[in-house]
Design a protein around this motif. Structure first.
Motif, PDB file in Angstrom:
ATOM      1  N   VAL A 189     -19.531   2.978 -33.353  1.00 39.96           N
ATOM      2  CA  VAL A 189     -19.053   3.331 -32.015  1.00 39.96           C
ATOM      3  C   VAL A 189     -20.026   4.276 -31.309  1.00 39.96           C
ATOM      4  N   ASP A 190     -20.663   5.142 -32.069  1.00 42.04           N
ATOM      5  CA  ASP A 190     -21.504   6.176 -31.478  1.00 42.04           C
ATOM      6  C   ASP A 190     -23.005   5.880 -31.515  1.00 42.04           C
ATOM      7  N   GLY A 191     -23.407   4.724 -31.994  1.00 35.57           N
ATOM      8  CA  GLY A 191     -24.821   4.393 -32.052  1.00 35.57           C
ATOM      9  C   GLY A 191     -25.430   4.601 -33.423  1.00 35.57           C
ATOM     10  N   GLY A 192     -24.661   5.162 -34.341  1.00 38.65           N
ATOM     11  CA  GLY A 192     -25.108   5.308 -35.713  1.00 38.65           C
ATOM     12  C   GLY A 192     -26.129   6.404 -35.924  1.00 38.65           C
ATOM     13  N   SER A 193     -26.790   6.311 -37.066  1.00 38.65           N
ATOM     14  CA  SER A 193     -27.760   7.349 -37.437  1.00 38.65           C
ATOM     15  C   SER A 193     -28.993   7.330 -36.536  1.00 38.65           C
ATOM     16  N   ALA A 194     -29.305   6.181 -35.961  1.00 40.50           N
ATOM     17  CA  ALA A 194     -30.455   6.109 -35.055  1.00 40.50           C
ATOM     18  C   ALA A 194     -30.207   6.966 -33.815  1.00 40.50           C
ATOM     19  N   ALA A 195     -28.997   6.912 -33.289  1.00 38.12           N
ATOM     20  CA  ALA A 195     -28.660   7.717 -32.107  1.00 38.12           C
ATOM     21  C   ALA A 195     -28.660   9.203 -32.450  1.00 38.12           C
ATOM     22  N   LYS A 196     -28.183   9.539 -33.648  1.00 37.78           N
ATOM     23  CA  LYS A 196     -28.164  10.946 -34.069  1.00 37.78           C
ATOM     24  C   LYS A 196     -29.576  11.495 -34.246  1.00 37.78           C
ATOM     25  N   ALA A 197     -30.478  10.665 -34.776  1.00 39.08           N
ATOM     26  CA  ALA A 197     -31.861  11.098 -34.967  1.00 39.08           C
ATOM     27  C   ALA A 197     -32.621  11.143 -33.637  1.00 39.08           C
ATOM     28  N   LEU A 198     -32.232  10.290 -32.702  1.00 43.13           N
ATOM     29  CA  LEU A 198     -32.928  10.214 -31.416  1.00 43.13           C
ATOM     30  C   LEU A 198     -32.551  11.356 -30.481  1.00 43.13           C
ATOM     31  N   LYS A 199     -31.339  11.840 -30.564  1.00 46.10           N
ATOM     32  CA  LYS A 199     -30.832  12.852 -29.627  1.00 46.10           C
ATOM     33  C   LYS A 199     -31.721  14.093 -29.535  1.00 46.10           C
ATOM     34  N   LYS A 252     -34.834  14.524 -30.375  1.00 48.57           N
ATOM     35  CA  LYS A 252     -36.173  14.149 -29.923  1.00 48.57           C
ATOM     36  C   LYS A 252     -36.167  13.850 -28.422  1.00 48.57           C
ATOM     37  N   PHE A 253     -35.114  13.183 -27.953  1.00 48.62           N
ATOM     38  CA  PHE A 253     -34.990  12.873 -26.535  1.00 48.62           C
ATOM     39  C   PHE A 253     -34.772  14.147 -25.721  1.00 48.62           C
ATOM     40  N   ASP A 254     -34.011  15.092 -26.258  1.00 47.40           N
ATOM     41  CA  ASP A 254     -33.792  16.365 -25.573  1.00 47.40           C
ATOM     42  C   ASP A 254     -35.094  17.138 -25.415  1.00 47.40           C
ATOM     43  N   ILE A 255     -35.908  17.155 -26.463  1.00 45.50           N
ATOM     44  CA  ILE A 255     -37.212  17.839 -26.389  1.00 45.50           C
ATOM     45  C   ILE A 255     -38.106  17.157 -25.357  1.00 45.50           C
ATOM     46  N   LEU A 256     -38.108  15.819 -25.350  1.00 45.99           N
ATOM     47  CA  LEU A 256     -38.902  15.081 -24.363  1.00 45.99           C
ATOM     48  C   LEU A 256     -38.420  15.384 -22.950  1.00 45.99           C
ATOM     49  N   SER A 257     -37.110  15.437 -22.753  1.00 41.67           N
ATOM     50  CA  SER A 257     -36.554  15.741 -21.430  1.00 41.67           C
ATOM     51  C   SER A 257     -36.993  17.128 -20.961  1.00 41.67           C
ATOM     52  N   LYS A 258     -37.005  18.093 -21.875  1.00 38.32           N
ATOM     53  CA  LYS A 258     -37.443  19.445 -21.519  1.00 38.32           C
ATOM     54  C   LYS A 258     -38.927  19.464 -21.159  1.00 38.32           C
ATOM     55  N   HIS A 259     -39.741  18.722 -21.919  1.00 38.98           N
ATOM     56  CA  HIS A 259     -41.177  18.637 -21.611  1.00 38.98           C
ATOM     57  C   HIS A 259     -41.396  18.024 -20.232  1.00 38.98           C
ATOM     58  N   VAL A 260     -40.689  16.956 -19.936  1.00 33.47           N
ATOM     59  CA  VAL A 260     -40.838  16.292 -18.638  1.00 33.47           C
ATOM     60  C   VAL A 260     -40.418  17.236 -17.520  1.00 33.47           C
ATOM     61  N   ALA A 261     -39.292  17.920 -17.686  1.00 33.77           N
ATOM     62  CA  ALA A 261     -38.813  18.840 -16.658  1.00 33.77           C
ATOM     63  C   ALA A 261     -39.778  20.010 -16.455  1.00 33.77           C
ATOM     64  N   THR A 262     -40.346  20.506 -17.538  1.00 38.84           N
ATOM     65  CA  THR A 262     -41.267  21.642 -17.457  1.00 38.84           C
ATOM     66  C   THR A 262     -42.578  21.256 -16.777  1.00 38.84           C
ATOM     67  N   HIS A 263     -43.129  20.110 -17.147  1.00 36.65           N
ATOM     68  CA  HIS A 263     -44.458  19.743 -16.668  1.00 36.65           C
ATOM     69  C   HIS A 263     -44.465  18.983 -15.347  1.00 36.65           C
ATOM     70  N   PRO A 273     -32.320  12.086 -16.147  1.00 34.65           N
ATOM     71  CA  PRO A 273     -30.860  11.954 -16.106  1.00 34.65           C
ATOM     72  C   PRO A 273     -30.261  11.834 -17.502  1.00 34.65           C
ATOM     73  N   HIS A 274     -28.986  12.212 -17.624  1.00 32.95           N
ATOM     74  CA  HIS A 274     -28.294  12.114 -18.907  1.00 32.95           C
ATOM     75  C   HIS A 274     -28.115  10.648 -19.280  1.00 32.95           C
ATOM     76  N   VAL A 275     -28.452  10.335 -20.509  1.00 33.98           N
ATOM     77  CA  VAL A 275     -28.325   8.970 -21.016  1.00 33.98           C
ATOM     78  C   VAL A 275     -27.627   9.046 -22.361  1.00 33.98           C
ATOM     79  N   GLU A 276     -26.665   8.162 -22.564  1.00 29.56           N
ATOM     80  CA  GLU A 276     -26.006   8.076 -23.862  1.00 29.56           C
ATOM     81  C   GLU A 276     -26.991   7.510 -24.880  1.00 29.56           C
ATOM     82  N   MET A 277     -27.086   8.146 -26.017  1.00 26.75           N
ATOM     83  CA  MET A 277     -28.026   7.696 -27.049  1.00 26.75           C
ATOM     84  C   MET A 277     -27.678   6.308 -27.559  1.00 26.75           C
ATOM     85  N   LYS A 278     -26.386   5.970 -27.602  1.00 25.55           N
ATOM     86  CA  LYS A 278     -26.020   4.643 -28.080  1.00 25.55           C
ATOM     87  C   LYS A 278     -26.538   3.557 -27.143  1.00 25.55           C
TER      88      LYS A 278
END
Length: 158
Positions: free
Chosen positions: A29-39, A41-52, A58-63
């Protein structure tokens, strides 16, 4: 030669098919372990994009991201096995987007164990990307080749 080429493409996409199957079997239902591992990493990427860039990702569901990756891997693999350049392009897009996000070795110090592990996986992913680009280039160069045309002999009447 056609059979050898088909078997080579089949072996090549086995990496994508096995990965997609594993993610699909754990999806839930939640995207499994791939979504948990991606979250994270995606948050760090979002912060890098916002900073630079100043652009807020925008908020995206990992699943949904995992599902998109599954579809790209599955569809791209099927098309690629049968020699389609479109399948290779889909796999190139997947690799180009997923590789720097999943294998973020640049977020770790060189001395850390994670750096070496992620860098090796990053390099392997780049090798897959290079092979796909090579396939697309070869496919396009074969299409541009003009077939040899035989000249018609003219009959001279004297």
């Amino acid at each position: 030669m056609a059979l050898l080429s088909f078997v080579g493409r089949l072996l090549f996409v086995s990496v994508f098919v096995i990965s997609a199957y594993q993610e699909f079997s754990e999806f839930g239902v939640d995207g499994g372990s791939a979504a948990k591992a991606l979250k994270p990493k995606f948050d760090i990427l979002s912060k890098h994009v916002a900073t630079h860039t100043g652009f807020q990702v925008p908020h995206v569901e990992m699943k949904h991201l995992v599902l998109g990756a599954l579809i790209m891997k599955g569809l791209g693999s099927i098309l690629f096995v049968f020699g389609s350049s479109l399948g290779a392009v889909i796999l190139v897009l997947h690799q180009a987007v997923a590789t720097p996000v999943l294998y973020d070795f640049y977020n770790y110090d060189v001395d850390k164990k994670e750096f070496a592990q992620l860098f090796i996986k990053f390099a392997q992913s780049l090798a897959l990307l290079g092979a796909l680009l090579f396939f697309i280039g070869m496919k396009n160069s074969m299409l541009k080749r003009s077939p040899l045309k035989k000249k018609a002999h003219k009959i001279k009447i004297v």
